[in-house]
Design a protein around this motif. Structure first.
Motif, PDB file in Angstrom:
ATOM      1  N   THR A 274      10.873  42.119  60.287  1.00  0.00           N
ATOM      2  CA  THR A 274       9.964  41.577  59.271  1.00  0.00           C
ATOM      3  C   THR A 274       8.659  42.356  59.187  1.00  0.00           C
ATOM      4  OG1 THR A 274       8.849  39.992  60.747  1.00  0.00           O
ATOM      5  CG2 THR A 274      10.919  39.286  59.718  1.00  0.00           C
ATOM      6  N   ASN A 275       8.136  42.371  57.981  1.00  0.00           N
ATOM      7  CA  ASN A 275       6.898  43.074  57.661  1.00  0.00           C
ATOM      8  C   ASN A 275       6.084  42.164  56.745  1.00  0.00           C
ATOM      9  OD1 ASN A 275       4.904  44.953  56.887  1.00  0.00           O
ATOM     10  ND2 ASN A 275       6.264  45.931  55.396  1.00  0.00           N
ATOM     11  N   HIS A 276       5.410  41.196  57.350  1.00  0.00           N
ATOM     12  CA  HIS A 276       4.639  40.216  56.582  1.00  0.00           C
ATOM     13  C   HIS A 276       3.179  40.664  56.483  1.00  0.00           C
ATOM     14  CE1 HIS A 276       7.686  37.041  56.150  1.00  0.00           C
ATOM     15  NE2 HIS A 276       8.097  37.396  57.344  1.00  0.00           N
TER      16      HIS A 276
ATOM     17  N   THR B 247       2.308  46.846  56.892  1.00  0.00           N
ATOM     18  CA  THR B 247       2.380  48.267  56.549  1.00  0.00           C
ATOM     19  C   THR B 247       1.288  48.715  55.579  1.00  0.00           C
ATOM     20  OG1 THR B 247       4.019  47.790  54.812  1.00  0.00           O
ATOM     21  CG2 THR B 247       4.849  48.422  56.986  1.00  0.00           C
TER      22      THR B 247
ATOM     23  N   GLN C 247       3.395  55.717  55.974  1.00  0.00           N
ATOM     24  CA  GLN C 247       4.382  54.764  55.477  1.00  0.00           C
ATOM     25  C   GLN C 247       5.806  55.130  55.894  1.00  0.00           C
ATOM     26  OE1 GLN C 247       3.555  51.834  53.140  1.00  0.00           O
ATOM     27  NE2 GLN C 247       1.901  52.266  54.585  1.00  0.00           N
TER      28      GLN C 247
ATOM     29  N   PHE D  66       8.546  52.570  57.936  1.00  0.00           N
ATOM     30  CA  PHE D  66       9.791  52.152  57.293  1.00  0.00           C
ATOM     31  C   PHE D  66      11.003  52.692  58.051  1.00  0.00           C
ATOM     32  CE2 PHE D  66       7.024  51.265  53.608  1.00  0.00           C
ATOM     33  CZ  PHE D  66       7.516  50.017  53.257  1.00  0.00           C
TER      34      PHE D  66
ATOM     35  N   HIS E 200      10.146  42.080  53.614  1.00  0.00           N
ATOM     36  CA  HIS E 200       8.799  42.578  53.322  1.00  0.00           C
ATOM     37  C   HIS E 200       8.071  41.559  52.443  1.00  0.00           C
ATOM     38  CE1 HIS E 200       9.933  46.677  54.659  1.00  0.00           C
ATOM     39  NE2 HIS E 200      11.096  46.406  54.090  1.00  0.00           N
TER      40      HIS E 200
ATOM     41  N   LEU F 170       4.381  41.846  50.803  1.00  0.00           N
ATOM     42  CA  LEU F 170       3.322  42.851  50.747  1.00  0.00           C
ATOM     43  C   LEU F 170       2.563  42.772  49.425  1.00  0.00           C
ATOM     44  CD1 LEU F 170       5.437  45.835  52.115  1.00  0.00           C
ATOM     45  CD2 LEU F 170       3.636  44.620  53.355  1.00  0.00           C
TER      46      LEU F 170
ATOM     47  N   TYR G  17       1.932  47.923  46.707  1.00  0.00           N
ATOM     48  CA  TYR G  17       3.327  48.322  46.606  1.00  0.00           C
ATOM     49  C   TYR G  17       3.932  47.963  45.256  1.00  0.00           C
ATOM     50  CZ  TYR G  17       3.023  48.932  51.656  1.00  0.00           C
ATOM     51  OH  TYR G  17       2.644  49.342  52.907  1.00  0.00           O
TER      52      TYR G  17
ATOM     53  N   PHE H 275      11.086  49.381  46.690  1.00  0.00           N
ATOM     54  CA  PHE H 275      12.166  48.715  47.409  1.00  0.00           C
ATOM     55  C   PHE H 275      13.514  48.992  46.754  1.00  0.00           C
ATOM     56  CE2 PHE H 275       8.172  46.661  48.184  1.00  0.00           C
ATOM     57  CZ  PHE H 275       8.112  46.757  49.563  1.00  0.00           C
TER      58      PHE H 275
END
Length: 230
Positions: free
Chosen positions: A114-116, A119, A125, A129, A144, A146, A158, A163
């Protein structure tokens, strides 16, 4: 950024659609150790009951606790990478640098990565990833949440196109791609699969969930998709 009701709603969607089973002892890696920014836990308790747990597992949940506490209560194996080690259990790592997951015995093993809201605060970057890709096992999911538009919040915002490109180049299955208001503990967010310019005219966030389908090296995407689509 932290965990809100929207994050739990996304997990509930993934569970209900049988992409992941939160009742099982899954292995989780958080990119950035996250606090839970929720003052009332009725919705969270409802989500966790929908996973098949008794609500007693939520009895010690409190505002601003670490997400580690939630996953541990659910019987999950949990790790987090961060420079901030305030919870005394986070693995101290500079995520701007490539992480050798083989050396850490975490290569291709995680059910959920998870990336809450981490990043956007990192410059490199590609490295972060790739770290997520390497940690996630085939069949596992990368989540994600973001900023799409939020001035002065981080180093980056982003586009949803990122994605799509990540999925295209790395053969991920794109399970969720949604542009919505910033996390505000809405208990009924709508995770739709399309977006248009009307959705992107104010502060908003991208919510994405991608399933890793193949054991292959991470490939850096460009906006020229494989097959020629831009």
């Amino acid at each position: 950024m932290g965990i809100t009701n929207e994050s739990f709603a996304l997990y509930r969607k993934l569970h209900n659609e049988k992409h992941i089973d939160f009742k099982q002892p899954i292995r989780v890696l958080e990119i950035g150790s996250q606090n839970v920014h929720i003052s009332g836990f009725d919705y969270v308790t409802d989500c966790i009951k929908s996973f098949g747990f008794d609500d007693s597992v939520c009895k010690d949940f409190r505002h601003n606790m670490y997400m580690r506490n939630v996953h541990t209560a659910l019987g999950h194996t949990y790790d987090s990478f961060d420079l901030d080690t305030a919870d005394n259990q986070t693995i101290e790592i500079d995520l701007n640098q490539p992480v050798n997951m083989l050396n850490r015995e975490m290569f291709n093993v995680c059910d959920l990565v998870t990336n809450h809201g981490t990043t956007e605060h990192l410059f490199n970057q590609s490295a972060v990833f790739e770290t997520m890709h390497d940690a996630c096992k085939v069949g596992g999911i990368m989540v994600h949440v973001l900023p799409c538009i939020e001035p002065n919040h981080g180093l980056f915002c982003y586009s949803p196109v990122l994605f799509e490109a990540l999925a295209n180049y790395n053969d991920y299955e794109l399970l969720v791609l949604s542009v919505m208001d910033p996390p505000n503990n809405n208990t009924s967010p709508s995770f739709y699969r399309s977006y248009n310019e009307a959705d992107i005219k104010k502060n908003c966030y991208v919510y994405a969930a991608l399933k890793k389908t193949q054991a292959k090296d991470f490939e850096q995407p460009s906006q020229v998709f494989k097959g020629g689509r831009k």
